[in-house]
Design a protein around this motif. Structure first.
Motif, short mmCIF file in Angstrom:
data_model
loop_
_atom_site.label_atom_id
_atom_site.label_comp_id
_atom_site.label_asym_id
_atom_site.label_seq_id
_atom_site.Cartn_x
_atom_site.Cartn_y
_atom_site.Cartn_z
N UNK A 1 43.82 14.49 86.04
CA UNK A 1 42.98 15.69 85.85
C UNK A 1 43.78 16.83 85.26
N UNK A 2 44.98 17.08 85.83
CA UNK A 2 45.82 18.17 85.31
C UNK A 2 46.18 17.94 83.85
N UNK A 3 46.50 16.70 83.50
CA UNK A 3 46.86 16.39 82.12
C UNK A 3 45.67 16.55 81.18
N UNK A 4 44.50 16.10 81.61
CA UNK A 4 43.31 16.19 80.77
C UNK A 4 42.88 17.63 80.53
N UNK A 5 43.09 18.48 81.51
CA UNK A 5 42.66 19.87 81.36
C UNK A 5 43.66 20.72 80.59
N UNK B 1 39.61 2.81 82.82
CA UNK B 1 39.10 3.96 82.07
C UNK B 1 40.19 5.02 81.89
N UNK B 2 40.94 5.32 82.98
CA UNK B 2 41.96 6.36 82.90
C UNK B 2 43.05 5.99 81.90
N UNK B 3 43.50 4.75 81.91
CA UNK B 3 44.54 4.34 80.98
C UNK B 3 44.02 4.28 79.54
N UNK B 4 42.76 3.91 79.39
CA UNK B 4 42.18 3.83 78.05
C UNK B 4 42.03 5.22 77.44
N UNK C 1 45.50 8.77 76.18
CA UNK C 1 45.95 9.39 74.94
C UNK C 1 44.79 9.67 73.99
N UNK C 2 43.65 9.99 74.53
CA UNK C 2 42.51 10.33 73.69
C UNK C 2 42.77 11.65 72.97
N UNK C 3 42.07 11.94 71.89
CA UNK C 3 42.32 13.15 71.10
C UNK C 3 42.24 14.42 71.95
N UNK D 1 37.77 17.39 79.07
CA UNK D 1 36.62 17.64 79.94
C UNK D 1 35.57 16.53 79.90
N UNK D 2 35.34 15.98 78.72
CA UNK D 2 34.37 14.89 78.60
C UNK D 2 34.86 13.65 79.32
#
Length: 218
Positions: free
Chosen positions: A77-81, A139-142, A145-147, A152-153
């Motif tokens: 979560x911290x990384x994605x935000x 899902x988390x590993x996939x 490294x998303x753009x 948030x999505x």
């Protein structure tokens, strides 16, 4: 032999025979007490084994799975935000720890009963949790490294997957805790039965758990 000697001999046989019968009766009583105690002691041993080798370790392993998954969610979560890689440290090391904890839990659940039916009852909720954990990790590993900007999505899509895991973990935890408390209660009942079947123990050793014996000062 004189008349008095014959009378003494006649009286001596009933006394000797009575003593032999009394000794045999005492031995019979001891054997009955011994066999009466063996059954509860065997059951007590089975309950202690189940409590220390299966139930309690399974509860601990399930809690460890929850902790590792929570660490993973925190880092992810911290990384994605933030898109800051250093904040993903709790996430990066959690996958291997979760896998190890799940394997340890599966091992406890697999030996969870005395027959095949009991093993299935233990293993089924564990399999449900494992599937939910594997699904979230995939899902988390996939999406690791998303753009940039997709964080948030990704969090929104991953939320129901993690909730599926937490629900399965809580259900398994409640089930395992109930099994552990049931085993403890059975062990207490058997322990009291063993004490009751041992007439040689003084009354102060037969106090139910949670109560003290007689006050020695009174």
């Amino acid at each position: 032999m004189s008349e008095r000697g014959r009378q003494r001999a006649a009286l001596g046989w009933p006394i000797a025979g009575s003593l032999r019968i009394l000794v045999l009766l005492c031995w019979a009583v001891l054997l009955v007490v011994a066999f009466t105690a063996i059954g509860p002691l065997f059951l007590q041993s089975e309950n202690v084994h189940r409590l220390t080798v299966i139930d309690s370790p399974a509860v601990d392993a399930n809690a460890e799975v929850r902790e590792d998954m929570s660490d993973a969610l925190t880092g992810w979560t911290a990384y994605k935000l933030s898109d800051q890689r250093e904040l993903a440290k709790p996430f990066l090391g959690s996958h291997d720890r979760t896998t190890i904890a799940l394997t340890r839990l599966d091992g406890r659940l697999a030996c969870g009963g005395l027959d095949e039916r009991d093993v299935r009852l233990h293993a089924t909720p564990g399999s449900t949790q494992r599937r939910a954990a594997v699904k979230w990790w995939a899902f988390a590993l996939r999406t690791e490294n998303s753009p940039t900007g997709n964080g948030p999505a990704d969090l929104l899509k991953g939320r129901p997957l993690f909730e599926e895991f937490t629900s399965a973990n809580a259900a398994l935890g409640a089930y395992l805790t109930a099994e552990r408390e049931k085993t403890r209660a059975e062990a207490d009942v058997i322990a009291r039965a063993v004490l009751v079947s041992a007439p040689g123990l003084p009354p102060r050793h037969r106090c139910p758990r949670g109560r003290d014996g007689p006050d020695p000062t009174q």
